[in-house]
Scaffold this motif. Structure first.
Motif, PDB file in Angstrom:
ATOM      1  N   UNK A 287      22.699  31.372  33.894  1.00  0.00           N
ATOM      2  CA  UNK A 287      23.708  30.540  34.465  1.00  0.00           C
ATOM      3  C   UNK A 287      24.609  30.878  35.514  1.00  0.00           C
ATOM      4  N   UNK A 288      25.163  29.806  36.579  1.00  0.00           N
ATOM      5  CA  UNK A 288      25.955  30.209  37.353  1.00  0.00           C
ATOM      6  C   UNK A 288      27.477  29.639  37.112  1.00  0.00           C
ATOM      7  N   UNK A 289      28.338  30.475  36.879  1.00  0.00           N
ATOM      8  CA  UNK A 289      29.760  29.692  36.642  1.00  0.00           C
ATOM      9  C   UNK A 289      30.673  30.078  37.764  1.00  0.00           C
ATOM     10  N   UNK A 290      31.752  29.180  38.285  1.00  0.00           N
ATOM     11  CA  UNK A 290      32.449  29.658  39.187  1.00  0.00           C
ATOM     12  C   UNK A 290      33.830  29.211  38.421  1.00  0.00           C
ATOM     13  N   UNK A 291      34.629  30.000  38.543  1.00  0.00           N
ATOM     14  CA  UNK A 291      35.956  30.095  37.973  1.00  0.00           C
ATOM     15  C   UNK A 291      37.224  30.117  39.056  1.00  0.00           C
ATOM     16  N   UNK A 292      37.978  29.301  39.223  1.00  0.00           N
ATOM     17  CA  UNK A 292      39.144  29.271  40.351  1.00  0.00           C
ATOM     18  C   UNK A 292      40.340  30.031  39.542  1.00  0.00           C
ATOM     19  N   UNK A 293      40.778  30.782  40.366  1.00  0.00           N
ATOM     20  CA  UNK A 293      41.986  31.687  39.825  1.00  0.00           C
ATOM     21  C   UNK A 293      41.599  32.703  38.883  1.00  0.00           C
ATOM     22  N   UNK A 294      40.609  33.344  39.098  1.00  0.00           N
ATOM     23  CA  UNK A 294      39.724  34.260  38.053  1.00  0.00           C
ATOM     24  C   UNK A 294      40.345  35.700  38.188  1.00  0.00           C
ATOM     25  N   UNK A 295      41.326  36.094  38.979  1.00  0.00           N
ATOM     26  CA  UNK A 295      41.672  37.333  39.088  1.00  0.00           C
ATOM     27  C   UNK A 295      42.668  37.850  37.995  1.00  0.00           C
ATOM     28  N   UNK A 296      43.331  36.994  37.206  1.00  0.00           N
ATOM     29  CA  UNK A 296      44.335  37.212  36.336  1.00  0.00           C
ATOM     30  C   UNK A 296      44.604  35.872  35.383  1.00  0.00           C
ATOM     31  N   UNK A 297      45.241  36.464  34.191  1.00  0.00           N
ATOM     32  CA  UNK A 297      45.516  35.283  33.147  1.00  0.00           C
ATOM     33  C   UNK A 297      44.375  34.822  32.636  1.00  0.00           C
ATOM     34  N   UNK A 298      44.591  33.639  32.360  1.00  0.00           N
ATOM     35  CA  UNK A 298      43.385  32.551  31.671  1.00  0.00           C
ATOM     36  C   UNK A 298      42.004  32.652  32.161  1.00  0.00           C
TER      37      UNK A 298
ATOM     38  N   UNK B  65      40.911  40.255  43.547  1.00  0.00           N
ATOM     39  CA  UNK B  65      39.859  39.656  42.855  1.00  0.00           C
ATOM     40  C   UNK B  65      38.736  40.551  42.854  1.00  0.00           C
ATOM     41  N   UNK B  66      38.596  41.641  43.758  1.00  0.00           N
ATOM     42  CA  UNK B  66      37.571  42.768  43.665  1.00  0.00           C
ATOM     43  C   UNK B  66      38.186  43.654  42.315  1.00  0.00           C
ATOM     44  N   UNK B  67      39.403  43.947  42.392  1.00  0.00           N
ATOM     45  CA  UNK B  67      39.664  44.604  41.187  1.00  0.00           C
ATOM     46  C   UNK B  67      39.605  43.945  39.800  1.00  0.00           C
ATOM     47  N   UNK B  68      39.822  42.627  39.795  1.00  0.00           N
ATOM     48  CA  UNK B  68      39.184  42.026  38.657  1.00  0.00           C
ATOM     49  C   UNK B  68      37.758  42.174  38.344  1.00  0.00           C
ATOM     50  N   UNK B  69      36.907  41.933  39.479  1.00  0.00           N
ATOM     51  CA  UNK B  69      35.376  42.310  39.358  1.00  0.00           C
ATOM     52  C   UNK B  69      35.011  43.672  38.782  1.00  0.00           C
ATOM     53  N   UNK B  70      35.956  44.508  39.194  1.00  0.00           N
ATOM     54  CA  UNK B  70      35.628  46.002  38.723  1.00  0.00           C
ATOM     55  C   UNK B  70      35.995  46.079  36.951  1.00  0.00           C
ATOM     56  N   UNK B  71      36.913  45.426  36.761  1.00  0.00           N
ATOM     57  CA  UNK B  71      37.075  45.344  35.313  1.00  0.00           C
ATOM     58  C   UNK B  71      36.241  44.538  34.442  1.00  0.00           C
ATOM     59  N   UNK B  72      35.881  43.489  35.008  1.00  0.00           N
ATOM     60  CA  UNK B  72      34.882  42.536  34.226  1.00  0.00           C
ATOM     61  C   UNK B  72      33.404  43.127  34.112  1.00  0.00           C
ATOM     62  N   UNK B  73      32.894  43.717  35.468  1.00  0.00           N
ATOM     63  CA  UNK B  73      31.732  44.307  35.279  1.00  0.00           C
ATOM     64  C   UNK B  73      30.625  43.086  35.392  1.00  0.00           C
TER      65      UNK B  73
ATOM     66  N   UNK C 240      27.444  40.548  36.333  1.00  0.00           N
ATOM     67  CA  UNK C 240      26.864  40.052  37.567  1.00  0.00           C
ATOM     68  C   UNK C 240      28.156  39.069  38.208  1.00  0.00           C
ATOM     69  N   UNK C 241      28.978  39.636  38.818  1.00  0.00           N
ATOM     70  CA  UNK C 241      30.131  39.189  39.419  1.00  0.00           C
ATOM     71  C   UNK C 241      30.543  39.354  40.846  1.00  0.00           C
ATOM     72  N   UNK C 242      30.654  38.062  41.312  1.00  0.00           N
ATOM     73  CA  UNK C 242      30.974  38.275  42.842  1.00  0.00           C
ATOM     74  C   UNK C 242      32.366  37.485  43.050  1.00  0.00           C
ATOM     75  N   UNK C 243      33.044  37.929  44.399  1.00  0.00           N
ATOM     76  CA  UNK C 243      34.177  37.786  44.562  1.00  0.00           C
ATOM     77  C   UNK C 243      34.281  36.706  46.099  1.00  0.00           C
ATOM     78  N   UNK C 244      34.902  35.380  45.855  1.00  0.00           N
ATOM     79  CA  UNK C 244      34.937  34.498  46.995  1.00  0.00           C
ATOM     80  C   UNK C 244      36.253  34.106  47.307  1.00  0.00           C
ATOM     81  N   UNK C 245      36.770  34.114  48.586  1.00  0.00           N
ATOM     82  CA  UNK C 245      38.153  33.564  48.915  1.00  0.00           C
ATOM     83  C   UNK C 245      38.209  32.168  48.781  1.00  0.00           C
ATOM     84  N   UNK C 246      39.291  31.606  48.091  1.00  0.00           N
ATOM     85  CA  UNK C 246      39.352  30.135  47.966  1.00  0.00           C
ATOM     86  C   UNK C 246      41.019  29.824  47.962  1.00  0.00           C
TER      87      UNK C 246
END
Length: 301
Positions: free
Chosen positions: A15-26, A51-59, A61-67
């Protein structure tokens, strides 16, 4: 009844999921749990370094896109690139939000900043990726609300809060508008015979950087309530459960709204939350949908 916890999230592999504001908090907690269950997660963030720092923490299959949801041009560019690379999207979590203090500010498009970001940016994004959601089959859209929506009222002659502006009151109106549009999306999807499901959630009072600001419109009393609220606030991992349930519980129906069960819906186990009368009014939904289409130039359903 057994409490709903993150352990009940089913396998998200494929499944592919898109989460806005995904670098912190909820958003960060939500993205982490989805990736942990095998989803390919797109972190849609304004600050790509964060976002890239969050992606490193999450591990995983994660990608970062600017929005930048405060710019319709950014929303359009993001949606075009996203759907080119991901023609089928299984989940869109409209999580990001801004809370302002101080004087009225506007978005890149001239909207009151909270309404433009929290409401119109997400409305446009949902419409622009709807074909990809449809292509995935029984995809979901999760809209983030707040208990502050119950104290708010929409003035259709002043949606941009140009008269008698108060930042906290405008935030409440933006969360009411999110709730109205999430429910109207459900009505329109069902009327169209779509398999896409629109659900809603709110985190109660949770320890995020936004929590103290929800009470600012009450002045000195609000500051006291904010301090008490922070002491009573639940941790991020608990606050994210309503949106995770809305996103992943296989038994969820379109239009369901989840939040905490205890202490005025501020904390506790996940249950179906209560809506204000205005939020649930289909005529309010129709009027706001028409206004959102006109303001954003994005028309769908």
């Amino acid at each position: 009844m057994t409490a709903w916890t993150a352990d009940r999230i089913p396998d998200q592999t494929g499944r592919t999921a898109v989460v806005t504001g995904a670098n912190s908090g909820l958003g960060l907690v939500t993205a982490t749990e989805l990736a942990r269950r095998g989803a390919r997660v797109v972190l849609a963030v304004r600050n790509t370094a964060a976002g890239e720092e969050a992606a490193r923490r999450i591990g995983g299959d994660v990608e970062v896109r600017e929005l930048d949801l405060a710019s319709l041009a950014s929303v359009r560019a993001f949606a075009a690139a996203l759907t080119a690379d991901h023609p089928a999207i299984d989940l869109l979590v409209n999580n990001a939000g801004v809370v302002l203090l101080g004087p009225r500010r506007t978005s890149a498009d001239g909207f009151e900043l909270q309404f433009g970001t929290n409401v119109l940016g997400h409305f446009a994004l949902t419409g622009l990726v709807l074909d990809a959601l449809t292509a995935a089959g029984r995809a979901r859209v999760v809209t983030l609300s707040s208990i502050t929506h119950k104290r708010a009222h929409l003035d259709f002659d002043d949606l941009m809060s140009e008269r008698g502006y108060g930042a906290s009151a405008a935030y409440g109106r933006s969360k009411l508008a999110n709730t109205v549009l999430g429910l109207e999306l459900d009505r329109r999807l069902r009327a169209a015979g779509s398999e896409v499901v629109s659900t809603l959630a709110h985190p109660g009072v949770t320890r995020t950087n936004l929590t103290p600001r929800a009470w600012e419109h009450l002045g000195a009393r609000g500051k006291v309530l904010a301090r008490v609220g922070l002491l009573m606030a639940q941790p991020l991992e608990q606050g994210a459960l309503p949106q995770l349930r809305a996103a992943t519980d296989p038994h969820v129906r379109g239009g369901q709204f989840f939040g905490p069960a205890g202490l005025g819906e501020t904390r506790g186990r996940v249950t179906e939350a209560r809506l204000s009368r205005e939020a649930a009014d289909p005529e309010v939904g129709r009027r706001l949908w028409d206004a959102a289409q006109r303001l954003t130039g994005v028309s769908y359903l």
